[in-house]
Every structure is written in C-alpha cells, then in structure tokens.
Scaffold this motif. Structure first.
Motif, PDB file in Angstrom:
ATOM      1  N   GLN A 340       0.956  -1.056   0.082  1.00  0.00           N
ATOM      2  CA  GLN A 340      -0.036  -0.035  -0.019  1.00  0.00           C
ATOM      3  C   GLN A 340       0.856   1.138  -0.062  1.00  0.00           C
ATOM      4  N   ASN A 341       1.790   1.308   0.865  1.00  0.00           N
ATOM      5  CA  ASN A 341       2.818   2.393   0.791  1.00  0.00           C
ATOM      6  C   ASN A 341       4.072   2.022   1.313  1.00  0.00           C
ATOM      7  N   VAL A 342       5.178   2.834   1.473  1.00  0.00           N
ATOM      8  CA  VAL A 342       6.493   2.310   2.051  1.00  0.00           C
ATOM      9  C   VAL A 342       6.885   3.616   2.679  1.00  0.00           C
ATOM     10  N   VAL A 343       7.750   3.308   3.740  1.00  0.00           N
ATOM     11  CA  VAL A 343       8.385   4.290   4.678  1.00  0.00           C
ATOM     12  C   VAL A 343       9.761   4.077   4.667  1.00  0.00           C
ATOM     13  N   PHE A 344      10.545   5.103   4.352  1.00  0.00           N
ATOM     14  CA  PHE A 344      12.188   4.981   4.567  1.00  0.00           C
ATOM     15  C   PHE A 344      12.025   5.731   5.931  1.00  0.00           C
ATOM     16  N   GLU A 345      12.700   5.308   7.099  1.00  0.00           N
ATOM     17  CA  GLU A 345      12.950   6.206   8.133  1.00  0.00           C
ATOM     18  C   GLU A 345      14.305   6.785   7.983  1.00  0.00           C
ATOM     19  N   LYS A 346      14.571   7.635   9.040  1.00  0.00           N
ATOM     20  CA  LYS A 346      16.149   8.449   9.037  1.00  0.00           C
ATOM     21  C   LYS A 346      17.016   7.501   9.583  1.00  0.00           C
ATOM     22  N   PHE A 347      16.524   6.240  10.152  1.00  0.00           N
ATOM     23  CA  PHE A 347      17.432   5.228  10.428  1.00  0.00           C
ATOM     24  C   PHE A 347      17.154   4.126   9.517  1.00  0.00           C
ATOM     25  N   ASN A 348      18.150   3.118   9.538  1.00  0.00           N
ATOM     26  CA  ASN A 348      17.985   1.970   8.474  1.00  0.00           C
ATOM     27  C   ASN A 348      16.880   1.123   8.418  1.00  0.00           C
ATOM     28  N   THR A 349      15.446   1.549   8.655  1.00  0.00           N
ATOM     29  CA  THR A 349      14.523   0.645   8.468  1.00  0.00           C
ATOM     30  C   THR A 349      13.669   1.208   7.096  1.00  0.00           C
ATOM     31  N   ILE A 350      13.076   0.204   6.554  1.00  0.00           N
ATOM     32  CA  ILE A 350      12.002   0.319   5.506  1.00  0.00           C
ATOM     33  C   ILE A 350      10.706  -0.381   6.096  1.00  0.00           C
ATOM     34  N   SER A 351       9.609   0.200   6.086  1.00  0.00           N
ATOM     35  CA  SER A 351       8.256  -0.306   6.627  1.00  0.00           C
ATOM     36  C   SER A 351       7.337  -0.360   5.277  1.00  0.00           C
ATOM     37  N   ILE A 352       6.621  -1.362   5.341  1.00  0.00           N
ATOM     38  CA  ILE A 352       5.850  -1.517   4.056  1.00  0.00           C
ATOM     39  C   ILE A 352       4.295  -1.744   4.867  1.00  0.00           C
ATOM     40  N   GLY A 353       3.448  -0.967   4.171  1.00  0.00           N
ATOM     41  CA  GLY A 353       1.984  -0.962   4.897  1.00  0.00           C
ATOM     42  C   GLY A 353       1.540  -2.180   3.675  1.00  0.00           C
ATOM     43  N   SER A 354       0.777  -2.786   4.712  1.00  0.00           N
ATOM     44  CA  SER A 354       0.002  -4.081   3.749  1.00  0.00           C
ATOM     45  C   SER A 354      -1.068  -4.499   4.419  1.00  0.00           C
ATOM     46  N   ALA A 355      -2.110  -4.974   3.800  1.00  0.00           N
ATOM     47  CA  ALA A 355      -3.154  -5.691   4.165  1.00  0.00           C
ATOM     48  C   ALA A 355      -3.257  -7.002   4.871  1.00  0.00           C
ATOM     49  N   GLY A 356      -2.003  -7.617   4.660  1.00  0.00           N
ATOM     50  CA  GLY A 356      -1.813  -8.963   4.873  1.00  0.00           C
ATOM     51  C   GLY A 356      -2.082  -9.350   6.326  1.00  0.00           C
ATOM     52  N   ALA A 357      -2.178 -10.649   6.473  1.00  0.00           N
ATOM     53  CA  ALA A 357      -2.354 -11.170   8.203  1.00  0.00           C
ATOM     54  C   ALA A 357      -0.927 -10.900   8.750  1.00  0.00           C
ATOM     55  N   PHE A 358      -1.237 -10.267  10.128  1.00  0.00           N
ATOM     56  CA  PHE A 358      -0.043  -9.917  10.976  1.00  0.00           C
ATOM     57  C   PHE A 358      -0.185 -10.888  12.319  1.00  0.00           C
ATOM     58  N   LYS A 359       0.944 -10.924  12.452  1.00  0.00           N
ATOM     59  CA  LYS A 359       0.812 -11.889  14.129  1.00  0.00           C
ATOM     60  C   LYS A 359       1.345 -10.459  14.974  1.00  0.00           C
TER      61      LYS A 359
END
Length: 450
Positions: A340-359
């Motif tokens: 859905q979207n992607v975030v590049f943080e100021k530190f070395n993390t990429i987070s990916i928005g998704s509608a998938g199942a999460f634990k």
C-alpha cells in the motif's frame, strides 16, 4: 520534623523480627539476578553493550526477577509465592536465631536487629535507586518514549495495542516526559540519602501508584515491575507508621525518624562506604546521564535502530505500480499481496504498509517501538549500496525473510525497484514520495498546512 536520636531500630517482637528478616531475603533475591535467562540473553542485541559500554549499567538496572516478565508482566501468583517463600525463610531464620541466642541479653539481640534493619534499609533504598535511575534519566533526556516514527504516524489507530498507544502519546509530548523524569530523578536522589529517604519514598509512592494503574489500565505489560517498586517504597515508611498515623489521622505531634549511619570502628569501612556511594552516584546518575544526553543530542534512542539510513531516501512513498511475477496488481486497500505504501525512516528501516495477515508481537524482552504492540506494517532493516544501487532488506521480526532489490532513481522522490523475495516471486515496484504534514509534529500555535 525528622529526628534520629530516639530511634533504636524496629520493635523486638517475634513478628517484627520475622518481617525484618523476610524483607531482607525479598530485597536481596529481587536485586541479585538469580534467573539463568539473565545470563543467557544476548546483551548486545538487547542493550547494544559493544558499541555503548555504559549500557552495562542499564543491564544491571533492568535485571528482572522471574515473576516480572512471565505471564506478560502479570504474574501476581508468582509474586505472592515469592513473598510467601521469603516469609517462610524469615520465620525459620527468626526461630533459629531465637534458639541460638536464648542466653544472650536483650541489648545484644537488639543490636543485631539494628544492624539487620540497616542492611534492609540499604538494600531497599539502593534497589529503588538502581531501577528508577534508568527510568528517570531516560525521561529527562526523552529517549524512553520517543516521538512516533514516520511508520507509526502512517499506521491506523486501531492497529495499536492500548499499551503501545500510551507510550506513543507520551512520546508526542517531550515536555511532559522531561517533567516526569525530573520528578523521578529528584525522588531517586532523595532516597539515596538517609535524612531525605522518607521524603524520597513519599515522592516515589506518588510517582509509582499512578504508573501501576496506567500499566493495568493500558495493559502495558510491566505491572509487577511498578508494583514491586511501589511495595519497596512503602516498606521504607513502615518504621514510621505510628508517627504518620499520629500526624495525619489523630492530628498530634509526631517525629519522623531517619536511620543513622552504622557506627563503623574501622577507618577502612568508613572510607569504603563513601567510595561506594560516590561511585554509585557517579556511574548511575552523572556518567549515564552524560551519555544519554549525547544520545539524545544525536537524535537517537535505544528503543529504535541506531544505524543511520540514507538521508535522501527518508519519507513516505505511495506505491504507484506493483507487479508480481509479471502480473500487474492495481491498488486495492484489501489486497493482501500488493504493497500500500512504503516508509524510509531516518534510521535504516524500511516499513511496508500491507493488508496481509499479521501476528501481533507483544514480547518486549528486546523492545523496539517499531513493531512491538502494533500491526499493519512489515519492518525491514536495510543496507544500501549507493554505487551499485542495491537495497538489501532483512525482516526485523522474521530474519529468514530477506529481499535484494536493484533500484533506479529516475527523478527526485521516485524509486523503481526490482528483485526477488524469499518466496522466489519476482517484483517490480514503483514508488513516489508523498509530501505529508503531521499535526502531531508541528509546534503549538503553528498553522497546520493542508
């Protein structure tokens, strides 16, 4: 008023002797790390001790008795069992001592009780100071509850647990966090000195009681940690219970006593006491405080990754094109495959928005405010080769999940990335940076731009 001269230690009845000895056992067993898991943990993964040696002080400060972390920090049964075992040991200790010392005069026996109470007084005061010094300093330089990350600002409210939401809302106001830290730090310092220990204990109770209720109400998972410190703070006041009752309830004059220094005859003991106390204050307050100030000044916190990301990449990106195994997937908020979207943080993390199942991850032994207590995003640590244009991603939760992307920057704020994931799916994804303003990050009285 406070007064030392008319206080000769606790009453000498069997009940008081038993409680004193039980208290010593409890205070000792909850500050000394007897749990094998403490020594088996990866200290560098949890505390970054290799790169930040002063974090060994945090290791010591955050040592938890076995009943703290088990059952999600709500093991009241384990806590009560611990209290019961300590009481049984105290009973046995008092009865054996009574039998051994039956021929000793009462004055000698009271002298033993005085020394034991001094030991109890020291164990409790320094255990409170040991644990609270970290919480206080991490708030004075607000790194305990950091401001929400870009990923968290782009996560739906309903995807947070109550405990995580409380941490984030506290992090939104550094002013409040610093104020709370100063209050905790003052109480910690007061409790270290005998003349002010009673005032420090009263302040600690005022601090810890609402913290305990917050942990219960928000299900924050550290209920017993706050209850334990609250219990110890109350224990410091028990010696003056009658005087507090006289002053507060009967409105009569009373004298609040403080425990005098033990009468050391040997000079080396006097010197050792001063050296140890000075060393404790220097290491756990000044030395650690200086380094936490440096950490905060660098814009970092141990709750988040410490490695910098690529500064020019930082931001929120919408996914304008997503193709998997040569199949184009149009945007759909319910699609569990498409990003859905992607975030590049100021530190070395990429987070990916998704509608998938999460634990949902609620294990906070090695806490990170990225994925602890929230769902809706996948979190990857990344390394960027800006010469070969390669992004290497590794899932921060599931380390078996990794992706290697080749990327192209056709224009400022745009990415074209191609690669193969751990399921051997080929991916072609295009990202476009979104200029978004967050009211939470704007200063007061600043006009919110639409």
């Amino acid at each position: 008023m406070t007064h030392p001269s008319n206080y000769t230690g606790p009453a000498s009845g069997l009940l008081q002797k038993t409680l004193l000895r039980s208290g010593i056992v409890y205070a000792a067993t909850t500050v000394i790390p007897f749990v094998p898991a403490f020594y088996q943990q990866d200290f560098d993964a949890g505390f970054s001790v290799k790169g930040y040696p002063y974090r060994w002080l945090d290791v010591i400060s955050q040592n938890n008795p076995w009943f703290f972390s088990s059952q999600g920090g709500k093991n009241y049964e384990g806590w009560l069992i611990t209290l019961l075992v300590c009481l049984v040991i105290g009973i046995i200790w008092a009865l054996v001592e009574k039998q051994v010392n039956k021929d000793r005069n009462a004055l000698a026996q009271n002298s033993v009780d005085d020394r034991l109470y001094n030991l109890f007084f020291i164990l409790v005061r320094y255990q409170i100071a040991l644990r609270m010094s970290w919480f206080a300093i991490a708030k004075v330089f607000p790194v305990q509850m950091p401001f929400p990350t870009l990923s968290q600002l782009n996560t739906s409210l309903g995807n947070f647990t109550p405990g995580k939401l409380y941490w984030l809302t506290t992090g939104v106001s550094p002013f409040f966090e610093v104020f709370a830290g100063i209050f905790e730090l003052i109480a910690t310092v007061l409790i270290l000195f005998r003349r002010t220990a009673t005032l420090g204990a009263l302040m600690m109770i005022a601090i810890l009681l609402p913290i305990w209720f917050v942990n219960i109400g928000y299900d924050a998972g550290v209920e017993l940690a706050s209850l334990h410190l609250l219990f110890l703070s109350v224990a410091l006041l028990l010696k003056d219970a009658d005087n507090f009752y006289a002053i507060l309830i009967r409105h009569r004059q009373g004298v609040i006593n403080y425990i005098q220094l033990p009468g050391f005859r040997e000079q080396w003991k006097k010197v050792a006491r001063i050296v140890l106390k000075t060393g404790f204050i220097f290491l756990f307050l000044f030395y650690r405080g200086y380094h936490y100030e440096q950490l905060y000044a660098a814009g970092k916190t141990f709750k988040l990754p410490l490695d910098d990301g690529v500064k020019s990449f930082t931001g929120l990106y919408k996914v304008t094109y997503f193709r998997i195994n040569n199949k184009l997937l149009p945007y759909s908020p319910d699609d569990t495959v498409r990003w859905q979207n992607v975030v590049f943080e100021k530190f070395n993390t990429i987070s990916i928005g998704s509608a998938g199942a999460f634990k949902l991850k609620t294990d906070n032994k090695i806490r990170t405010t990225e994925y602890y207590g929230n769902i809706g995003r996948l979190y990857y640590g990344y390394e960027a080769d800006t010469i070969k244009h390669i992004l290497s991603l590794k899932n921060r939760v599931d380390t078996s999940d990794s992706i290697a992307f080749h990327y192209v920057l056709p224009s400022t704020g745009r990415f074209i990335i191609k690669g193969v994931n751990n399921k051997n799916d080929s991916l072609h994804i295009e990202l476009e940076r979104v200029e978004k303003h967050y009211p939470l990050s704007l200063k007061r009285n600043t006009e919110v731009r639409e």
